[in-house]
Design an enzyme around this catalytic site. Structure first.
Site, PDB file in Angstrom:
ATOM      1  N   GLY A  11      -0.560  16.637  19.998  1.00  0.00           N
ATOM      2  CA  GLY A  11       0.275  15.891  19.062  1.00  0.00           C
ATOM      3  C   GLY A  11      -0.401  15.702  17.716  1.00  0.00           C
ATOM      4  O   GLY A  11      -1.529  16.153  17.485  1.00  0.00           O
ATOM      5  N   SER A 128       1.515   0.399  19.750  1.00  0.00           N
ATOM      6  CA  SER A 128       2.425   0.690  18.641  1.00  0.00           C
ATOM      7  C   SER A 128       2.964  -0.579  17.991  1.00  0.00           C
ATOM      8  O   SER A 128       3.208  -1.598  18.658  1.00  0.00           O
ATOM      9  CB  SER A 128       3.602   1.525  19.163  1.00  0.00           C
ATOM     10  OG  SER A 128       4.639   1.610  18.209  1.00  0.00           O
ATOM     11  N   GLU A 130       5.871  -0.894  17.140  1.00  0.00           N
ATOM     12  CA  GLU A 130       7.211  -1.106  17.683  1.00  0.00           C
ATOM     13  C   GLU A 130       7.222  -2.225  18.725  1.00  0.00           C
ATOM     14  O   GLU A 130       8.273  -2.791  19.011  1.00  0.00           O
ATOM     15  CB  GLU A 130       7.751   0.183  18.294  1.00  0.00           C
ATOM     16  CG  GLU A 130       8.135   1.254  17.278  1.00  0.00           C
ATOM     17  CD  GLU A 130       9.415   0.923  16.516  1.00  0.00           C
ATOM     18  OE1 GLU A 130      10.252   0.166  17.055  1.00  0.00           O
ATOM     19  OE2 GLU A 130       9.578   1.416  15.394  1.00  0.00           O
ATOM     20  N   TYR A 152      10.966   2.585  24.464  1.00  0.00           N
ATOM     21  CA  TYR A 152       9.627   2.989  24.034  1.00  0.00           C
ATOM     22  C   TYR A 152       8.754   1.763  23.775  1.00  0.00           C
ATOM     23  O   TYR A 152       7.605   1.689  24.217  1.00  0.00           O
ATOM     24  CB  TYR A 152       9.723   3.833  22.763  1.00  0.00           C
ATOM     25  CG  TYR A 152       8.398   4.101  22.092  1.00  0.00           C
ATOM     26  CD1 TYR A 152       7.510   5.039  22.609  1.00  0.00           C
ATOM     27  CD2 TYR A 152       8.023   3.405  20.940  1.00  0.00           C
ATOM     28  CE1 TYR A 152       6.286   5.282  21.996  1.00  0.00           C
ATOM     29  CE2 TYR A 152       6.807   3.634  20.325  1.00  0.00           C
ATOM     30  CZ  TYR A 152       5.942   4.579  20.857  1.00  0.00           C
ATOM     31  OH  TYR A 152       4.729   4.800  20.250  1.00  0.00           O
ATOM     32  N   HIS A 182       2.372   6.035  11.103  1.00  0.00           N
ATOM     33  CA  HIS A 182       1.429   6.889  10.395  1.00  0.00           C
ATOM     34  C   HIS A 182       1.942   8.322  10.429  1.00  0.00           C
ATOM     35  O   HIS A 182       2.309   8.843  11.467  1.00  0.00           O
ATOM     36  CB  HIS A 182       0.027   6.764  10.979  1.00  0.00           C
ATOM     37  CG  HIS A 182      -0.046   6.828  12.471  1.00  0.00           C
ATOM     38  ND1 HIS A 182       0.433   5.815  13.290  1.00  0.00           N
ATOM     39  CD2 HIS A 182      -0.531   7.771  13.303  1.00  0.00           C
ATOM     40  CE1 HIS A 182       0.240   6.138  14.557  1.00  0.00           C
ATOM     41  NE2 HIS A 182      -0.335   7.332  14.584  1.00  0.00           N
TER      42      HIS A 182
END
Length: 341
Positions: A11, A128, A130, A152, A182
């Site tokens: 990734g 995260s 989130e 998520y 990011h």
């Protein structure tokens, strides 16, 4: 030579972290899933990794605890970076069980493998922003309560607290990096920032006429992924394990990102962007911005790339991908720009 194991090595973050660790003299091992096609473009962007003696890839899966134990025993890493995830928030609404299994339970499988093998490895969990969701506190910091708004996000909350629990219950050197958004030229093309720069380059090349997007008012704290992997590494170098927010301290809307990108080439985004409700989340997160003062004080880390510079870096890359010369399209007088035939 230190050994590091990276899940999610193919990734965006995994490739930049690999690059950083190699420069620091590490032997890098990566966990990759078996698939019908090889997805190693980001690693190949650095160099032909297959000929690099300090990089080894191992087949395994976050859904398979046996494979995780096997790889850990074989590699015996001093540092383990868990970056693997189904990381697209919008897609997590369509695949909630899979997301929860890989992101949440997958972290437990890896922590259990570390505990069962007895390895003295330092563990990094990619948490995260989130997780904060619609938290009432702005900016968000390490003490801000989580208010997740997607599969998520709540899978990441599960993984975060699992990491804390294994640190406290079993004495594992386990840390969370709560990274805010990011981006980079290596960002996946289905993420809004890369979708914007990639689509703009295709519009300029005459291959695309419109860009379909959802909520343009959402505000995020956007930094440069290459900066952020430096913080990831620094987190595991601190003797006492802890959790850190990594951010820029600034928030910008999707509309601002669009405006800067299109202004760079002398175009008005309003002539090309179409609202598409299919890109809306069932539950939206309106405003995320991080307070990275703890990381600044204890890790001596600060971001080096501004928001505007980030947009330009990504657009330059995507123009090159379309065989367009950035020097021509990002001219000092962009109002004279003409679209390619």
């Amino acid at each position: 030579m230190k050994r590091a194991l990276i899940t999610g090595i193919t990734g965006q973050d995994g490739s930049y972290l690999t690059e950083l660790l190699l420069k620091k003299g590490y032997e890098v091992h990566g966990l990759v899933r078996r698939s019908s096609t090889l997805c190693r473009e980001r690693l190949e962007e650095m160099h032909p990794f297959s000929s690099h003696s300090s990089i080894s890839l191992h087949y395994g899966d976050m859904a398979d605890g046996t494979s995780l134990r096997r790889v850990l025993e074989k590699v015996a890493p001093e540092e383990t970076y868990n970056l693997a995830a189904q990381s697209h928030v919008r897609i997590s609404f369509e695949m909630p069980e899979y997301t929860a299994d890989i992101v949440g339970v997958g972290t437990i499988r890896l922590l259990e493998a570390i505990r069962e093998t007895g390895l003295k490895t330092k563990f990094y969990q990619a948490s995260s922003s989130e997780m904060f969701g619609n938290a009432p506190e702005i900016p968000q910091r390490e003490t801000t309560p989580f208010f997740p708004r997607s599969p998520y996000a709540y899978a990441k909350v599960f993984a975060y607290w699992s990491t804390v629990n294994y640190r406290e219950a079993y004495g594992i050197h386990a840390c969370n990096g709560i990274l805010f958004n990011h981006e980079s030229p290596r960002r996946g093309e289905n993420f809004v920032t890369r979708k914007i720069t990639r689509s703009l380059a295709r519009i300029l090349a005459g291959k695309q006429k419109q860009l379909r997007l959802g909520n343009l008012e959402a505000k995020r704290d956007w930094g440069y992924a290459k900066d952020y992997v430096e913080a990831i590494w620094k987190i595991l170098q601190v003797p006492t394990p802890d959790d850190y927010v990594i951010a820029t301290g600034e928030s910008h809307s999707v509309k601002e990102f669009l405006t800067i990108a299109f202004d760079l080439v002398g175009l008005d985004w309003k002539n090309y962007v179409v609202f598409d409700p299919l890109h809306q989340r069932p539950s939206e997160v309106d405003h995320l911005v991080g307070d990275f003062s703890k990381a600044k004080k204890r890790l001596h880390w600060t971001p080096s790339i501004s928001f505007g510079e980030l947009v330009r870096i990504m657009l330059e890359h995507d123009l090159t991908q379309e065989n367009l010369d950035p020097k021509t399209y990002l001219a000092s007088n962009p109002t004279r720009l003409k679209l390619s035939a």
